[in-house]
Design a protein around this motif. Structure first.
Motif, PDB file in Angstrom:
ATOM      1  N   GLU A 289       0.832  -1.207   0.000  1.00 25.86           N
ATOM      2  CA  GLU A 289       0.000   0.000   0.000  1.00 25.86           C
ATOM      3  C   GLU A 289       0.866   1.256   0.000  1.00 25.86           C
ATOM      4  O   GLU A 289       0.524   2.249  -0.655  1.00 25.86           O
ATOM      5  N   ARG A 290       1.988   1.223   0.735  1.00 26.46           N
ATOM      6  CA  ARG A 290       2.875   2.394   0.745  1.00 26.46           C
ATOM      7  C   ARG A 290       3.444   2.655  -0.642  1.00 26.46           C
ATOM      8  O   ARG A 290       3.541   3.801  -1.087  1.00 26.46           O
ATOM      9  N   SER A 291       3.786   1.605  -1.349  1.00 30.03           N
ATOM     10  CA  SER A 291       4.292   1.745  -2.713  1.00 30.03           C
ATOM     11  C   SER A 291       3.205   2.286  -3.638  1.00 30.03           C
ATOM     12  O   SER A 291       3.439   3.219  -4.418  1.00 30.03           O
ATOM     13  N   CYS A 292       2.014   1.721  -3.551  1.00 28.40           N
ATOM     14  CA  CYS A 292       0.897   2.171  -4.404  1.00 28.40           C
ATOM     15  C   CYS A 292       0.546   3.623  -4.126  1.00 28.40           C
ATOM     16  O   CYS A 292       0.280   4.404  -5.055  1.00 28.40           O
ATOM     17  N   ALA A 293       0.543   4.006  -2.852  1.00 32.12           N
ATOM     18  CA  ALA A 293       0.188   5.380  -2.490  1.00 32.12           C
ATOM     19  C   ALA A 293       1.205   6.360  -3.055  1.00 32.12           C
ATOM     20  O   ALA A 293       0.834   7.450  -3.529  1.00 32.12           O
ATOM     21  N   HIS A 298       2.314  10.628  -7.039  1.00 29.89           N
ATOM     22  CA  HIS A 298       3.201  11.269  -8.012  1.00 29.89           C
ATOM     23  C   HIS A 298       2.727  11.112  -9.459  1.00 29.89           C
ATOM     24  O   HIS A 298       3.027  11.965 -10.292  1.00 29.89           O
ATOM     25  N   LEU A 299       2.005  10.033  -9.752  1.00 25.12           N
ATOM     26  CA  LEU A 299       1.622   9.758 -11.140  1.00 25.12           C
ATOM     27  C   LEU A 299       0.125   9.856 -11.386  1.00 25.12           C
ATOM     28  O   LEU A 299      -0.321   9.774 -12.529  1.00 25.12           O
ATOM     29  N   GLY A 300      -0.638   9.960 -10.327  1.00 21.86           N
ATOM     30  CA  GLY A 300      -2.071  10.162 -10.497  1.00 21.86           C
ATOM     31  C   GLY A 300      -2.881   8.894 -10.672  1.00 21.86           C
ATOM     32  O   GLY A 300      -4.101   8.967 -10.860  1.00 21.86           O
ATOM     33  N   GLU A 301      -2.253   7.732 -10.588  1.00 22.39           N
ATOM     34  CA  GLU A 301      -3.005   6.476 -10.678  1.00 22.39           C
ATOM     35  C   GLU A 301      -2.238   5.358  -9.987  1.00 22.39           C
ATOM     36  O   GLU A 301      -1.005   5.410  -9.866  1.00 22.39           O
ATOM     37  N   ARG A 302      -2.985   4.352  -9.543  1.00 23.39           N
ATOM     38  CA  ARG A 302      -2.369   3.216  -8.850  1.00 23.39           C
ATOM     39  C   ARG A 302      -1.762   2.252  -9.868  1.00 23.39           C
ATOM     40  O   ARG A 302      -2.293   2.084 -10.973  1.00 23.39           O
ATOM     41  N   PRO A 303      -0.676   1.595  -9.500  1.00 20.85           N
ATOM     42  CA  PRO A 303      -0.076   0.619 -10.408  1.00 20.85           C
ATOM     43  C   PRO A 303      -0.913  -0.647 -10.488  1.00 20.85           C
ATOM     44  O   PRO A 303      -1.615  -1.010  -9.541  1.00 20.85           O
TER      45      PRO A 303
END
Length: 377
Positions: A289-293, A298-303
């Motif tokens: 979740e920390r990575s996704c957040a 920064h990119l405006g969407e979740r991976p």
């Protein structure tokens, strides 16, 4: 004693003989692959990889080792880490000119797909022939400086999996701290790092690399907290300063945004690059979740694409896969070697690292592994 004065001891002779045989074998393979490449015979191998598959085991396989059959196209995923000309033996990178030649070859002879497209087409059984996806792990800045200009010039898609704690922060990942410690040390041997390693010689680069490999293997077996403590102990044992920061090593978010508009996609490689099989479910959820957040901020969407740190079967579990699915990921890639056939588990996709710097050998192995992998299970 007389024999030792006349030449190296018997065990050294055996070691040198082994290296000589390995070098001879490597030269013979390179020569054979060069012949196939120059003569155009590799086209036949590529045709076989497209239309043939290994026969069944047993008598039929002994008499007819290959059978003619229209194969469903498969997916090869290439994995890289760094592209530069630094010649660092502790963390070898793909030289820039080698990467340029490899990318030019796959652009000419293979159908290079974006990873998310390739995975969806693999699921649908709609892959093009000779499908290849290009991936990078961790998020080193040389991906932007050296790899990106190459793929951009060839209009090739690629995916970079980011360990987000190190992106734009100057922080180093735990394995980079280990590489730096062995690169920087002038100690003749390890002292004070436990009985398994105490006294191990570090007098040559070869010895340091050998011990480093053993240390890395041991550090992958422990929890994050223990690993960090052990790395601090390692730096004391090697008499070096622990490099917890290196502002030039990793990508910045500005680098990521510049690449994103030119065919480069980004996936998660966790936040701090832990070995996920060593974490509890709660810790796994928090790490992902920390990575996704961070990526969403920064990119405006979740991976939706994920790469397991280290990536062998020992490094993730069914629980890890369940957490990824619940978090909205579409697939996850391993570092297990192989080619992905239709029906492959999308959360255990295989990849191959192109160790070969010799282009004809690289070209040969791409087709050979595709041919031999079909129905390997």
């Amino acid at each position: 004693m007389a024999a030792n004065l006349l030449g190296p001891p018997a065990d050294c002779l055996k070691m040198e003989d082994g290296r000589a045989l390995a070098n001879m074998r490597s030269k013979m393979i390179r020569l054979a692959c060069t012949g196939l490449y120059v003569s155009g015979a590799l086209a036949l191998l590529r045709w076989c990889a497209k239309r043939m598959m290994p026969a069944a085991h047993g008598a039929a396989g002994a008499v007819f080792p290959f059978v003619m059959k229209r194969r469903a196209p498969s997916l090869q995923i290439l994995t890289y880490h760094r592209v530069n000309d630094e010649h660092d033996p502790f963390f070898p990178a793909t030289p820039v000119d080698v990467f340029e030649k490899q990318m030019a070859y796959v652009a000419r002879r293979h159908h290079v797909c974006a990873l998310d497209e390739a995975v969806e087409r693999l699921r649908l059984g709609d892959l093009p022939d000779h499908a290849v996806a290009i991936t990078f792990d961790d998020g080193y800045r040389d991906n932007y400086l050296h790899a990106f200009p190459v793929v951009k010039s060839l209009s090739l898609p690629m995916t970079i999996f980011l360990a987000t704690d190190a992106i734009g922060t100057g922080r180093t990942l735990w394995h980079d701290r280990v590489f730096s410690a062995f690169r920087d040390t002038a100690a003749p041997a390890i002292r004070g790092f436990g009985p398994a390693f105490d006294g191990a010689s570090l007098r040559t680069v070869r010895e340091r690399i050998g011990v480093m490999g053993q240390v890395l293997a041991s550090l992958r077996q422990v929890h994050d907290d223990e690993r960090n403590r052990r790395i601090t102990e390692l730096c004391r044992a090697l008499e070096v300063r622990e490099r917890v920061e290196d502002p030039e090593l990793m990508l910045t978010w500005d680098d990521v945004k510049r690449m994103r508009g030119h065919g480069v996609s980004f996936g998660s490689h966790t936040a701090s690059h832990p070995i996920l099989s060593r974490l509890s479910r709660q810790e796994t959820v928090a790490e992902i979740e920390r990575s996704c957040a961070a990526m969403e901020r920064h990119l405006g969407e979740r991976p939706v694409l994920f790469a397991y740190p280290n990536g062998t079967k020992a490094d993730f579990t069914d629980m890890t896969k369940d957490v990824l699915k619940a978090s909205g990921f579409r697939c996850a890639v391993t570092t297990e070697f192989g080619v992905n056939e239709p029906g492959a588990d999308r959360f255990e996709l295989k990849r191959g690292r192109p160790w070969e710097e010799h282009l004809p050998t690289f070209a040969f192995k791409l087709s050979w592994y595709r041919l031999m992998s079909s129905h390997a299970a």
